[in-house]
Each structure stands twice: as structure tokens, then as C-alpha cells.
Design a protein around this motif. Structure first.
Motif, PDB file in Angstrom:
ATOM      1  N   ILE A   1       0.817  -1.196   0.000  1.00 31.08           N
ATOM      2  CA  ILE A   1       0.000   0.000   0.000  1.00 31.08           C
ATOM      3  C   ILE A   1       0.856   1.252   0.000  1.00 31.08           C
ATOM      4  O   ILE A   1       1.927   1.226   0.509  1.00 31.08           O
ATOM      5  CB  ILE A   1      -0.840   0.052   1.256  1.00 31.08           C
ATOM      6  N   LEU A   2       0.296   2.350  -0.494  1.00 31.81           N
ATOM      7  CA  LEU A   2       1.122   3.542  -0.586  1.00 31.81           C
ATOM      8  C   LEU A   2       0.302   4.775  -0.235  1.00 31.81           C
ATOM      9  O   LEU A   2      -0.835   4.881  -0.610  1.00 31.81           O
ATOM     10  CB  LEU A   2       1.633   3.679  -2.020  1.00 31.81           C
ATOM     11  N   VAL A   3       0.906   5.698   0.482  1.00 29.24           N
ATOM     12  CA  VAL A   3       0.156   6.907   0.797  1.00 29.24           C
ATOM     13  C   VAL A   3       0.607   8.038  -0.109  1.00 29.24           C
ATOM     14  O   VAL A   3       1.765   8.261  -0.212  1.00 29.24           O
ATOM     15  CB  VAL A   3       0.371   7.370   2.233  1.00 29.24           C
TER      16      VAL A   3
ATOM     17  N   GLU B   1       4.236  13.991  -6.896  1.00 28.09           N
ATOM     18  CA  GLU B   1       2.796  13.798  -6.998  1.00 28.09           C
ATOM     19  C   GLU B   1       2.247  12.984  -5.826  1.00 28.09           C
ATOM     20  O   GLU B   1       1.028  12.902  -5.662  1.00 28.09           O
ATOM     21  CB  GLU B   1       2.455  13.088  -8.307  1.00 28.09           C
ATOM     22  N   VAL B   2       3.101  12.374  -5.036  1.00 29.07           N
ATOM     23  CA  VAL B   2       2.665  11.620  -3.867  1.00 29.07           C
ATOM     24  C   VAL B   2       3.530  12.024  -2.689  1.00 29.07           C
ATOM     25  O   VAL B   2       4.650  12.522  -2.853  1.00 29.07           O
ATOM     26  CB  VAL B   2       2.751  10.093  -4.087  1.00 29.07           C
ATOM     27  N   ASP B   3       2.989  11.829  -1.493  1.00 25.92           N
ATOM     28  CA  ASP B   3       3.713  12.209  -0.286  1.00 25.92           C
ATOM     29  C   ASP B   3       4.323  11.012   0.432  1.00 25.92           C
ATOM     30  O   ASP B   3       5.357  11.142   1.078  1.00 25.92           O
ATOM     31  CB  ASP B   3       2.769  12.933   0.679  1.00 25.92           C
ATOM     32  N   VAL B   4       3.651   9.879   0.349  1.00 25.41           N
ATOM     33  CA  VAL B   4       4.164   8.660   0.984  1.00 25.41           C
ATOM     34  C   VAL B   4       3.835   7.485   0.094  1.00 25.41           C
ATOM     35  O   VAL B   4       2.740   7.403  -0.452  1.00 25.41           O
ATOM     36  CB  VAL B   4       3.540   8.421   2.380  1.00 25.41           C
ATOM     37  N   THR B   5       4.784   6.594  -0.059  1.00 28.62           N
ATOM     38  CA  THR B   5       4.544   5.404  -0.864  1.00 28.62           C
ATOM     39  C   THR B   5       5.492   4.308  -0.436  1.00 28.62           C
ATOM     40  O   THR B   5       6.575   4.571   0.089  1.00 28.62           O
ATOM     41  CB  THR B   5       4.763   5.701  -2.365  1.00 28.62           C
ATOM     42  N   SER B   6       5.078   3.070  -0.628  1.00 28.11           N
ATOM     43  CA  SER B   6       6.049   2.000  -0.472  1.00 28.11           C
ATOM     44  C   SER B   6       7.002   2.073  -1.654  1.00 28.11           C
ATOM     45  O   SER B   6       6.614   2.446  -2.762  1.00 28.11           O
ATOM     46  CB  SER B   6       5.373   0.625  -0.414  1.00 28.11           C
ATOM     47  N   VAL B   7       8.255   1.762  -1.401  1.00 31.12           N
ATOM     48  CA  VAL B   7       9.289   1.885  -2.422  1.00 31.12           C
ATOM     49  C   VAL B   7       9.699   0.491  -2.869  1.00 31.12           C
ATOM     50  O   VAL B   7      10.069  -0.341  -2.037  1.00 31.12           O
ATOM     51  CB  VAL B   7      10.522   2.634  -1.868  1.00 31.12           C
TER      52      VAL B   7
ATOM     53  N   GLY C   1       8.736   5.297   1.698  1.00 34.56           N
ATOM     54  CA  GLY C   1       9.370   6.564   1.379  1.00 34.56           C
ATOM     55  C   GLY C   1       8.358   7.681   1.543  1.00 34.56           C
ATOM     56  O   GLY C   1       7.237   7.562   1.048  1.00 34.56           O
ATOM     57  N   SER C   2       8.734   8.713   2.254  1.00 31.89           N
ATOM     58  CA  SER C   2       7.779   9.801   2.481  1.00 31.89           C
ATOM     59  C   SER C   2       8.456  11.151   2.332  1.00 31.89           C
ATOM     60  O   SER C   2       9.655  11.299   2.591  1.00 31.89           O
ATOM     61  CB  SER C   2       7.158   9.694   3.877  1.00 31.89           C
ATOM     62  N   ASP C   3       7.664  12.128   1.927  1.00 29.16           N
ATOM     63  CA  ASP C   3       8.123  13.502   1.922  1.00 29.16           C
ATOM     64  C   ASP C   3       8.583  13.843   3.336  1.00 29.16           C
ATOM     65  O   ASP C   3       7.985  13.421   4.320  1.00 29.16           O
ATOM     66  CB  ASP C   3       6.960  14.416   1.497  1.00 29.16           C
ATOM     67  N   LYS C   4       9.649  14.571   3.460  1.00 28.11           N
ATOM     68  CA  LYS C   4      10.228  14.828   4.774  1.00 28.11           C
ATOM     69  C   LYS C   4       9.336  15.667   5.678  1.00 28.11           C
ATOM     70  O   LYS C   4       9.607  15.809   6.867  1.00 28.11           O
ATOM     71  CB  LYS C   4      11.599  15.486   4.612  1.00 28.11           C
ATOM     72  N   GLN C   5       8.264  16.202   5.150  1.00 28.35           N
ATOM     73  CA  GLN C   5       7.344  16.998   5.951  1.00 28.35           C
ATOM     74  C   GLN C   5       6.247  16.141   6.583  1.00 28.35           C
ATOM     75  O   GLN C   5       5.544  16.595   7.478  1.00 28.35           O
ATOM     76  CB  GLN C   5       6.707  18.085   5.077  1.00 28.35           C
ATOM     77  N   VAL C   6       6.092  14.918   6.131  1.00 29.52           N
ATOM     78  CA  VAL C   6       5.035  14.044   6.641  1.00 29.52           C
ATOM     79  C   VAL C   6       5.505  13.366   7.922  1.00 29.52           C
ATOM     80  O   VAL C   6       6.567  12.755   7.963  1.00 29.52           O
ATOM     81  CB  VAL C   6       4.646  12.982   5.597  1.00 29.52           C
ATOM     82  N   THR C   7       4.708  13.474   8.965  1.00 35.14           N
ATOM     83  CA  THR C   7       5.024  12.826  10.246  1.00 35.14           C
ATOM     84  C   THR C   7       3.790  12.077  10.747  1.00 35.14           C
ATOM     85  O   THR C   7       2.675  12.284  10.265  1.00 35.14           O
ATOM     86  CB  THR C   7       5.445  13.861  11.311  1.00 35.14           C
ATOM     87  N   GLY C   8       4.019  11.205  11.741  1.00 37.61           N
ATOM     88  CA  GLY C   8       2.906  10.528  12.405  1.00 37.61           C
ATOM     89  C   GLY C   8       2.507   9.203  11.814  1.00 37.61           C
ATOM     90  O   GLY C   8       1.504   8.603  12.232  1.00 37.61           O
ATOM     91  N   LEU C   9       3.268   8.700  10.834  1.00 36.40           N
ATOM     92  CA  LEU C   9       2.960   7.382  10.279  1.00 36.40           C
ATOM     93  C   LEU C   9       3.314   6.304  11.297  1.00 36.40           C
ATOM     94  O   LEU C   9       4.374   6.339  11.909  1.00 36.40           O
ATOM     95  CB  LEU C   9       3.748   7.162   8.986  1.00 36.40           C
ATOM     96  N   LYS C  10       2.434   5.335  11.460  1.00 36.57           N
ATOM     97  CA  LYS C  10       2.650   4.251  12.417  1.00 36.57           C
ATOM     98  C   LYS C  10       2.728   2.914  11.702  1.00 36.57           C
ATOM     99  O   LYS C  10       2.137   2.733  10.639  1.00 36.57           O
ATOM    100  CB  LYS C  10       1.504   4.191  13.429  1.00 36.57           C
ATOM    101  N   SER C  11       3.441   1.970  12.324  1.00 38.47           N
ATOM    102  CA  SER C  11       3.523   0.605  11.797  1.00 38.47           C
ATOM    103  C   SER C  11       2.865  -0.347  12.780  1.00 38.47           C
ATOM    104  O   SER C  11       3.130  -0.292  13.979  1.00 38.47           O
ATOM    105  CB  SER C  11       4.978   0.188  11.581  1.00 38.47           C
ATOM    106  N   TYR C  12       2.020  -1.206  12.260  1.00 38.90           N
ATOM    107  CA  TYR C  12       1.338  -2.219  13.050  1.00 38.90           C
ATOM    108  C   TYR C  12       1.761  -3.609  12.575  1.00 38.90           C
ATOM    109  O   TYR C  12       2.246  -3.753  11.442  1.00 38.90           O
ATOM    110  CB  TYR C  12      -0.182  -2.076  12.907  1.00 38.90           C
TER     111      TYR C  12
END
Length: 522
Positions: free
Chosen positions: A17-19, A255-261, A497-508
Motif C-alpha cells: 500500500i502507498l500513501v 505527486e505523492v507524499d508517501v509510498t512504499s518503495v 518513502g515519504s516527503d520529509k514533511q510528513v510525520t505521524g505514520l505508524k507501523s502495526y
């Protein structure tokens, strides 16, 4: 991808999945916002993006949480729905809609104090009637079909007052609390009867806006969320895109802020974006329909285990970002995993040929492996399987089908010979392994049947000693390995991989894009 009793599966499913792409400032300037992020320029609060797009590989199978089976669905739906309990990032549980709970000494009665002030997305207050309705619906007591096997052990439910809900079991169940998260029993409003799939309503941090099949699922901020101050974002859009390579190009193109690489392309974004590694807690398998010859013969299954090279798959498909497995349990589950089983079937072509001969197939046989097109890794794995099995005289045809067809034919219809999929992990060891229980018709798409395994999985639910529970789960894994229920390949890592401005992503330890605390820092 692991399926839920109905994700799952997966977690469903399982699956990458990718954000994606944040809306920018009020003037719509995406490029300016992203460039500012990378340069580290501070922006006025009014210009910090409040919208983000989350890319997933495919559509959800259902929006109704009680009907959804694929883990890919719950990656999105867990932002809409909540249960009495909620999973933590370490796999433990915490209270959610339930503010507190008590369990009787005999392990049969669970008493929940319900959090006050919780509202559904339509503005209605959560009432005891809604909680009762939810469990009646899951158990088939509201006039419809039973929607879950998780509550077959429930003797009764009751609401003695406006803030108390009581569940009484027929016999103790050491796994029962895990059935009370939104993965298994999302709380839904009675007033929405008949519309849960077309207009899903929950109590989670984000509310449903619109579903465009083949395109996206749009959510908006729940302004009345009971967790004060959350969520930070105003809008989340889950965009459906199966092509991982196109997704990484979207990241590079701002064009995206977060994605699996993709594993082979980590070097292209390293340094320009934040990278994090998530243990997938899944079991990537090559598996069989065990009611169809020749896979009804354990020696054939063992031969295939000896023939398939896990190292070839790990190196070629995952660029080494994976840990080999020997049964259906990831190292992410800690002591629950039985170590050493990955050594049971070392690659040995001659031994594989000998086992085939003993099984009555000295010249091999022809078969087909059916894989979903929603993630390229399945086709890539299938190609290695074809080459490996060719060495022992097994001629394998690859059949690639769309995700919906795979679900319909392979998972639900059990109309297949071989397939490959990643069975999504769960925070519960029982939920990880119960796919293989012979009576678990909703999830046992392998049609595996073993009396000892069934007994072990029954006994563990009655065991109150935690150390003894671990022993039961480890024995269950040994049985799966001995019976070669599948070729257990690996638990692979996801590189985000995420834009350096994006915070708060969690892993479950299962598939969930938790957007409740995600924001764009300034």
C-alpha cells in the motif's frame, strides 16, 4: 494477504500500500509545497497541507466491515470503524469504544464500560442499542445470515444499563479480546441497516465521503472524534493503483507524499525522502488446493518444498529485504514463532525427485499456478517457481488474473491448483494460524485438514497459562511444516518513502494505514 473471518486475510490480504499526494496550500500549488518541504522552508500554518492521498494496490472488496474479507480493505476501513478494543503498534490491545473492561475469574464473563460521548459520523450518539445490534448482526441474530464464526462461543450478550455491555462465553477463550477490534467486529449504527456497504458509518477518526470503483475512496475528518485534537488532516483519499513502478515515479515527480518503495529502487529516493522499514509480519506462501491431485499427497507437497529456492525469491524479488520462514508465523511475533523450521526443507533437487517418485510421479506432472495481477511480485515469484519446478519434471503454467477474479475463484471458489499470496499477519497468534483449522470454511482456502492441528488449536483457547499457550502455537507451526501445508517463503519488509514533511505514520503488525496522527510538519 490474510483474510478476515468474513481480513487479513489480511490483512488481505496481502499486500503493498502507498500513501499519496497531499493537496497543497489553499492556492493549490502542489509543486511549491513539496519543494518547500525538501528545502526545509518554514511555511505559515495556513499553507501547511491538510489533505493527503493514500495509494493502495486495489479496491476494497467491501466497505461493510462485517462483509470485508481482504486485508487490503482493512488498510482503509480501520480509519472509519472502531471496535470495543483496538490494537497497538506492538500487537497488544487497548480500550477503544470500551473505556474499561473486567473478566470474571472463570474467564467466561466480559464486562465492558462504554465510553461516553462517542458519536457516529452522521452525528448520532453511540448507544447500547447500536452495540447490541452490531453483535446480533455478526452472530446472525438480527434476521440475517451469520457474518462471523468468531462469536460461536458466545452464550449471551446483555446491556444492563446505558453504559455497560456484557458478553458471556460458553467456555473460556484465551483469544477472545482480539475478536473485539474493528478487524473482527467494527461497531456500526442500527439506523444504517441495509446501507452499511453503500454508505459506511462508523465512529473512527475519518468519515466516508465517496467511493469511485477503480479510482479512489475519499474520507473526511470526523469533527466529533472522541480523541480530542485528532485527526490532524481534513481529508484522506485512498487511490487505487496496482503498478508499484508508476507509484515510485509519482513520488519522484512530487505527486505523492508517501509510498512504499520497490526494493530495487530504494537507492533512487534515499536521501531525498524519509525512509523507514516495516516488518510486514506476513507469511508469503506458495500454496496448494489440497483436495486436488497431486497436492492431496503430502510427499508431493514436500517435494515442491525441497525444489523451490527461497533464497532465489528473496534475492530476486525482494532484493534481500526479507526473512526466510519455515511455517506460517513471522519473527515479528516473538516467542510465538517456532524457530528453525526454515531449515526443514533445504533445497535438494534429488530428494525432491525421489519424493515425487515415491508419490507415484516419477516423471513429474503438469499443473497451473494462478496469481493476482494487483502486485507484480506474485508474477515474479511464479516465474521463479516455474524454473525451480522444471528441474524436477513439474511443468507449471502461469495464469495471471485480476484481483477480483483471484478472490472469487481462488479464495472463495477454491477453484485452483497452486497460487502464491502473502497471508497478512495479525496481532494475535491464534488469528495468524487459524486459517488452517478444517472447520474454518471462510478462511481455509487451502482446504488443509489435520486432526492434530485442529485439536491443538482448540486446546490453546482453553489454556490460561501464557507459556503453555506458546507451546501449543509452536506445535501447530510444526504440524504445518511437517505436512507441507504450503511452501513458506518469507516475511518481507516494506520500505516506506515519504516527503520529509510528513510525520505521524505508524507501523502495526498487520496491514493498517492509520491516518489519525498523520500531519505535515512545518
Amino acid at each position: 494477504m490474510k483474510m478476515k473471518k468474513s481480513w487479513f486475510l489480511f490483512l488481505l490480504t496481502m499486500l503493498t500500500i502507498l500513501v499519496i499526494s497531499a493537496c497543497s496550500s489553499s492556492d493549490g500549488g502542489n509543486d511549491t509545497t513539496n519543494q518547500g518541504n525538501k528545502d526545509g522552508d518554514a511555511k505559515p500554518a495556513s499553507e501547511v497541507p491538510k489533505e493527503i492521498v493514500v495509494r493502495v494496490n486495489d479496491d476494497p472488496d467491501f466497505l461493510d466491515p462485517h462483509k470485508a474479507t481482504a486485508s487490503i480493505s482493512f488498510q482503509m476501513l480501520l480509519n472509519i470503524f472502531e471496535g470495543l478494543m483496538a490494537p497497538e503498534t506492538d500487537g497488544s490491545l487497548k480500550e477503544a469504544i470500551a473505556e474499561s473492561y473486567e473478566v470474571s475469574e472463570d474467564g467466561l464473563t466480559y464486562t465492558f464500560k462504554i465510553r461516553q460521548g462517542v458519536k457516529f459520523h452522521n452525528g448520532d450518539d453511540l448507544t447500547m442499542e447500536d452495540i447490541q445490534y452490531t453483535f446480533d448482526r455478526l452472530m446472525g441474530k438480527s434476521g440475517g445470515e451469520k457474518m462471523s464464526n468468531n462469536f460461536d462461543n458466545v452464550a449471551s450478550t446483555a446491556a444492563p444499563d446505558a453504559s455497560t455491555f456484557v458478553i458471556t462465553l460458553k467456555e473460556p477463550n484465551s483469544n477472545f479480546l482480539y475478536s473485539l477490534t474493528a478487524l473482527q467486529s467494527g461497531i456500526v449504527p442500527k439506523s444504517n441497516e441495509g446501507k452499511h456497504n453503500e454508505n459506511p458509518i462508523g465512529t473512527g477518526p475519518f468519515a466516508y465521503v465517496k467511493y469511485s470503483p477503480g479510482t479512489n475512496l475519499e474520507l473526511k475528518k470526523n469533527e466529533n472524534y472522541w480523541k480530542e485534537g485528532l485527526p490532524y488532516l481534513d481529508k484522506v483519499t485512498f487511490a487505487f493503483q496496482s503498478d508499484d513502478q508508476a507509484a515510485i515515479m509519482s513520488l519522484i515527480a512530487n505527486e505523492v507524499d508517501v509510498t512504499s518503495v520497490p526494493w530495487h529502487r530504494v537507492g533512487e529516493v534515499e536521501g531525498s525522502y524519509n525512509l523507514s522499514h516495516q516488518n510486514n509480519n506476513s507469511s508469503l506462501v506458495v500454496t496448494f488446493n489440497e483436495t486436488k491431485a497431486p497436492f492431496d499427497n503430502v510427499k508431493v507437497r514436500q517435494a515442491i518444498n525441497h525444489a523451490i529456492s527461497k533464497s532465489d525469491i528473496i534475492d530476486s524479488v525482494f532484493a534481500g529485504y526479507a526473512t526466510p520462514l519455515g511455517s506460517n508465523m513471522s519473527p515479528a511475533m516473538g516467542d510465538f514463532q517456532k524457530t528453525g523450521l526454515d531449515k526443514m526443507y533445504e533445497r535438494d533437487v534429488e530428494k525432491a525427485k525421489a519424493l515425487l517418485a515415491e508419490a507415484g510421479y516419477p516423471d513429474g506432472f503438469k499443473t497451473k499456478i494462478t496469481v493476482s495481477s494487483h502486485n507484480d511480485m506474485y508474477s515474479n515469484i511464479a516465474q521463479i517457481v516455474v524454473e525451480n519446478l522444471k528441474e524436477i519434471g513439474v511443468d507449471v503454467e502461469i495464469e495471471v488474473v485480476e484481483w477480483g477474479i483471484w478472490l472469487d475463484r481462488v479464495y472463495f471458489g477454491r477453484d485452483y491448483a497452486m497460487t502464491t499470496i502473502d497471508l497478512t499477519g495479525r496481532p494475535s497468534a491464534y488469528e495468524v494460524l487459524n486459517d488452517y483449522i478444517s472447520t474454518n470454511d471462510s478462511e481455509n482456502f487451502f482446504l488443509f485438514k489435520n486432526a492434530e492441528f485442529d485439536q491443538v488449536m482448540s486446546d490453546v483457547l482453553k489454556e490460561t497459562d501464557a507459556a503453555k499457550q506458546v507451546g501449543y502455537y509452536q506445535r501447530a507451526q510444526e504440524i504445518l511444516a511437517e505436512q507441507a501445508a504450503a511452501v513458506y517463503i518469507a516475511d518481507y519488509q516494506i520500505v516506506w518513502g515519504s516527503d520529509k514533511q510528513v510525520t505521524g505514520l505508524k507501523s502495526y503488525p498487520f496491514w493498517f494505514h492509520d491516518m489519525s496522527e498523520v500531519q505535515f510538519s512545518n
